[in-house]
Scaffold this active site. Structure first.
Site, short mmCIF file in Angstrom:
data_model
loop_
_atom_site.label_atom_id
_atom_site.label_comp_id
_atom_site.label_asym_id
_atom_site.label_seq_id
_atom_site.Cartn_x
_atom_site.Cartn_y
_atom_site.Cartn_z
NE ARG A 64 -2.68 0.54 3.36
CZ ARG A 64 -2.85 -0.30 4.37
NH1 ARG A 64 -3.59 -1.37 4.23
NH2 ARG A 64 -2.28 -0.09 5.54
CE1 TYR A 117 -14.06 17.81 -12.77
CE2 TYR A 117 -13.27 16.86 -10.72
CZ TYR A 117 -13.86 16.72 -11.97
OH TYR A 117 -14.21 15.48 -12.40
CG ASP A 189 -7.01 21.20 -9.95
OD1 ASP A 189 -6.20 20.86 -10.85
OD2 ASP A 189 -8.11 20.65 -9.81
CE LYS A 214 -9.56 15.29 -16.05
NZ LYS A 214 -10.79 14.65 -16.40
#
Ligand SMILES: Cc1ncc(COP(=O)(O)O)c(C=O)c1O
Length: 396
Positions: A64, A117, A189, A214
């Site tokens: 993890r 967003y 962001d 993206k």
């Protein structure tokens, strides 16, 4: 086989300009085992060499916490954003959310750009508020005026620049300075720029978030995010929050993002060039009232963009002439090369209708008509223009 490198080990600095560094980062033999690319190390369990190593600080002891594949990806991502540390998240949205979880406090206050967003805003409204965090949205063009909204209990300032539907450019250095002076963690962001054309950390931000979904991955087939910082303490808090959440990225996903990242600088240059050709053509089209693209000289954000960015991506919006929704839909449905889809940054061009998604409360954008967002992909811009021309005819 070379021994797997621990997560506390030093990374090999890459040399040269960005495209060179991105091609060479994360290729230490301990990560690639002799291949060009890192191994895809699928591991929950990590076998350690001795009992002492089980509890070694910084040791690499469980899947993890990442594997060789994640290490290789992080090295390349740090080169792109200009960061010393980076933590991965399974989506761009998680990378936006984790800084709030890491730094916001019950009974405290956060500041969030009115243009962020939609799902970031949804998290803030639905979850943060329920957990007793007060939220103030601010006008994305507030600049140094943000200082007046900072309170003694403000812990996080979250900015998205440019806004990914309305493209306001934030005065990043002024906002970061105001946050720093008040001891507030500033988060940007930075997805629009792909990390290539804008370096929020160099402008004073504590954390730069990148939705690798993206531009960085570029293939429209993967969800991934990263949080970058140059501050050890901030990184520790982010990394510990990722660990607290049990949030992890599959090694296959890390591999796919890295594969895309290798060509990011090259792709960004093409997205920029093609989008500007399309945007300039749209500016002269009689059915288009306004083009919202900060690299265009008459855009309200142009001066800040020119000062703080080194280029522009393929994402911008147009306000078309006023028309009933059915006619706007007829235009979108007539597009053949632009597909209709809620994303950007891939090789394929996309379009969406933005109006139903604009959830602004303190700074309503002044738009002369319906807002359409275009993501210009890697197709030939002449073909994209021909597609837009035939579809715009549907607007009458
Ligand atoms: C600006 C911005 N930030 C974050 C995200 C979230 O990324 P993801 O879809 O990987 O969760 C998106 C996705 O569209 C975005 O446009």
């Amino acid at each position: 086989m070379a021994p797997a490198r621990g997560k506390g080990s030093k990374r090999t600095p890459a040399k040269g300009n960005l495209s060179t560094r991105v091609s060479h980062a994360g290729r230490d033999r301990s990560l690639t085992h002799g291949g060009v690319n890192p191994v895809v190390q699928r591991a929950s369990t990590v076998i350690v060499e001795s009992a002492a190593k089980l509890f070694e600080p910084g040791g690499w002891t469980y899947g993890r916490h990442g594997t060789a594949t994640h290490e290789a990806l992080k090295e390349a991502l740090c080169e792109i954003e200009g960061s010393s540390h980076c933590a991965l998240a399974p989506s761009g949205l998680m990378a936006c959310i984790i800084p709030f979880l890491a730094f916001a406090k019950h009974g405290g206050h956060v500041l969030v750009g009115d243009n962020v967003y939609g799902p970031t805003r949804r998290f803030v409204d639905r979850m943060l508020k329920r957990w007793g965090v007060e939220v103030t949205y601010f006008d994305p063009e507030i600049s140094a005026g943000i200082a007046e909204l900072i309170r003694a209990d403000t812990s996080v300032l979250f900015v998205e620049s440019p806004g990914s539907m309305t493209f306001e450019v934030a005065d990043a250095p002024a906002m970061a300075a105001a946050a720093r002076a008040a001891g507030v963690i500033s988060v940007m962001d930075n997805t629009w720029s792909g990390g290539v054309f804008h370096k929020p950390l160099a402008l004073g931000f504590d954390i730069s978030v990148q939705a690798n979904t993206k531009y960085v991955s570029g293939g429209a087939d993967i969800l991934n995010g990263a949080m970058h910082t140059n501050t050890e303490d901030v990184f520790t808090q982010l990394k510990d929050t990722v660990a607290d959440l049990g949030s992890n990225v599959a090694p296959d996903d890390a591999y796919a993002v890295l594969r895309g990242a290798r060509s990011l600088p090259l792709r960004m240059n093409q997205h920029e060039k093609a989008a500007l050709i399309v945007a300039r053509w749209l500016k002269n089209h009689p059915s288009v009232q306004r083009v919202l693209h900060p690299a265009l000289e008459d855009d309200p954000g142009h001066a800040l963009w020119k000062r703080d960015f080194t280029g522009s991506s393929g994402l911008f919006s147009i306000a078309v002439k006023k028309a009933p929704t059915e006619q706007v839909h007829a235009f979108l449905d007539a597009l053949e090369l632009f597909s209709l889809g809620f994303s950007y940054g891939g090789f394929e061009s996309l379009a969406i209708h933005c109006d139903p998604q604009l959830k602004r409360t303190v700074s309503k954008p002044d738009l002369p008509g319906p807002l359409i967002r275009l993501s210009v992909g890697l197709e030939d811009p002449a073909d994209l223009i021909a597609d837009l021309e035939q579809a715009l005819a549907k607007l009458g």
